[in-house]
Enzyme design. Structure first.
Site, short mmCIF file in Angstrom:
data_model
loop_
_atom_site.label_atom_id
_atom_site.label_comp_id
_atom_site.label_asym_id
_atom_site.label_seq_id
_atom_site.Cartn_x
_atom_site.Cartn_y
_atom_site.Cartn_z
CG ASP A 33 -1.79 1.16 1.38
OD1 ASP A 33 -1.69 2.08 0.53
OD2 ASP A 33 -2.60 1.18 2.33
CD GLU A 83 26.77 4.35 5.77
OE1 GLU A 83 26.66 3.14 5.98
OE2 GLU A 83 26.12 5.22 6.39
CB CYS A 115 24.32 8.13 8.80
SG CYS A 115 23.54 6.84 7.85
CB THR A 156 14.93 3.44 3.70
OG1 THR A 156 15.77 2.31 3.94
CG2 THR A 156 13.60 3.23 4.40
CB SER A 205 18.31 0.18 12.83
OG SER A 205 17.16 0.46 12.06
CG HIS A 237 20.64 10.10 10.14
ND1 HIS A 237 20.96 10.27 8.82
CD2 HIS A 237 20.42 8.77 10.30
CE1 HIS A 237 20.96 9.09 8.21
NE2 HIS A 237 20.64 8.16 9.10
CE LYS A 246 9.08 5.32 13.35
NZ LYS A 246 7.90 4.75 14.00
CG ASN A 280 19.51 6.84 4.57
OD1 ASN A 280 20.12 7.89 4.81
ND2 ASN A 280 19.58 5.78 5.36
CB SER A 312 23.92 2.12 12.03
OG SER A 312 22.57 2.41 11.88
#
Ligand code: HMG
Length: 391
Positions: A33, A83, A115, A156, A205, A237, A246, A280, A312
């Site tokens: 969706d 990276e 990152c 992503t 993560s 980030h 979030k 990303n 990460s």
């Protein structure tokens, strides 16, 4: 002791790839969706490199306008954070140094910590400028985010570069002390040397990121940082734009504040405009957020921005920057909008081909097809060497 000069970001320029895949196309091909992508993670499209594009071509495209505006005379150091490195020994920045005609009397080095690397580059640059305020440092963050086809992380992906000129008396953002730091040994996302795509425990993560928000904010406040209410905006980030949402809710909760949608949107809203269309870009992602904020928000002169850089593995840093009055004369909204709008949309089959594209590794001569309309291209591989050229 003489007062230390203000040091920070004097110029900022972003570039991305030739191709773009929309999340509407991805959703139609895998039966998802599309609302999950548009609303659930906040992404509309992702940049996809052409076979003659990589972190070097994007970096040179991002840095060229900075060089055109400021020249190379004062730049004594180029720091390249990535990276998605193209060589285990040679710094990718040396190719950029050559393409853009920097003088030989320049220090060039590559940095890595997922990152977070761009922020490490920025902080190291600030230290160098404090040592000699007549010098400037070119910090480049450039990455291609790549997960295996069909994995949850596939939605992503993305790619972009941001070039920042760091110097004394900056025109855009004065970066402040202190910084809040946080490091934890977690395997939330990683890419062993033998893989071209990242491995990730997606939900782990997100938890690791939120832990790092708490940890770096705690260290920041314990070191005498500003109070939450002093910030006019927050740049996080953004592996996907909903992550900024979030993260900010988590920070407000941690600080014992009421969380309401308008408060969160007011704090992060303008920072997601470019990331939502690019995906990303790892090291470049937070600085694309800053570009979007400076380019699209109402006058921010004198306002303080909070930066939360996460890589990460994991390392995070929280720091503050104050937007310099008059900064709008030095931003690049038209350039950034054009870089996003000029991308050529690909269908799902073409995206899959581009995703799986790889040059043979036997040391032969392999010219790259001429596809990009960007200013620099990867001409091909020859004798195990990557060859770059202006287009
Ligand atoms: P997933 O597990 O397939 O998705 O992949 P999900 O089921 O968690 O759904 C995502 C969101 O969409 C959820 O929202 C759903 O409710 C919502 P939330 O509950 O979280 O608020 N949703 C919908 N919304 C509207 N309509 C619908 C619908 N369906 C679901 N129909 C995941 C998500 C992020 C795990 C995956 O994309 C992934 O693995 N990504 C890669 C890892 C990543 O980005 N991690 C972020 C933190 S780590 C980091 O930032 C570092 C990194 O940049 C690397 C580095 O440092 O180098 C990754």
């Amino acid at each position: 002791m003489a007062e230390r000069p203000a040091v920070g970001i004097h110029d900022l320029s972003a570039a991305t790839t030739h191709h773009v895949l929309t999340h509407a196309t991805l959703a139609a091909s895998n039966g998802t969706d599309v609302a999950k992508y548009h609303r659930g993670i906040g992404l509309r499209a992702m940049s996809v490199p052409a076979p003659d594009e990589d972190i070097v071509t994007m970096a040179a495209a991002a840095a060229a306008p900075v060089v055109a505006r400021h020249g190379t005379d004062r730049v004594r150091t180029i720091v390249f954070a990535t990276e998605s490195s193209v060589d285990q020994a040679k710094a990718a920045g040396i190719h950029v140094h050559s393409l853009l005609g920097f003088p030989s009397a320049t220090r060039v080095v590559e940095l890595k910590q997922a990152c977070y690397g761009g922020t490490a580059g920025l902080q190291f640059a600030i230290g160098l400028v404090h040592r000699d305020p007549s010098q400037q440092v070119l910090v480049i963050a450039s990455d291609v985010s790549k997960y295996a086809l069909g994995e949850p992380g596939e939605a992503t992906q993305g790619a972009a570069a941001v070039a920042m000129l760091v110097g004394a008396d900056p025109a855009l953002v004065r970066v402040e002390d202190p910084s809040g730091m946080f490091t934890a040994d977690v395997m939330d996302f990683w890419r062993p040397n033998y893989r071209t795509t990242a491995l990730v425990d997606g939900h782990e993560s997100i938890s690791a990121y939120l832990q790092a928000v708490e940890g770096s904010w705690k260290d920041y406040t314990e070191r005498g940082g500003r109070a939450l209410d002093e910030f006019g905006a927050f740049c996080y980030h953004q592996p996907f734009p909903r992550m900024a949402d979030k993260a900010h809710r988590h920070l407000l909760n941690y600080c014992g504040r009421d969380v309401d949608d308008a408060l969160v949107a007011g704090a992060i809203g303008h920072t997601t405009a470019y990331n939502a269309e690019i995906g990303n870009s790892y090291t470049a992602s937070m600085y694309l957020g800053l570009a979007a904020l400076l380019d699209t928000a109402d006058d921010l002169s004198g306002r303080t921005v909070g930066f939360l850089s996460y890589g990460s593995g994991s390392v995070a840093e929280f720091f503050a920057g104050t937007v310099v009055p008059g900064y709008r004369e030095h931003t690049r909204p038209d350039q950034h909008r054009a870089a996003i709008d000029r991308r050529q949309e690909v269908d799902y089959d073409t995206y899959r081909e581009l995703h799986e594209h790889a040059f043979p590794v036997d040391g032969g001569d392999y010219p790259a097809p001429a596809v990009t309309t960007g200013p620099y291209r990867l001409a091909g591989l020859s004798g195990h060497k990557r060859v770059y050229e202006p287009r």
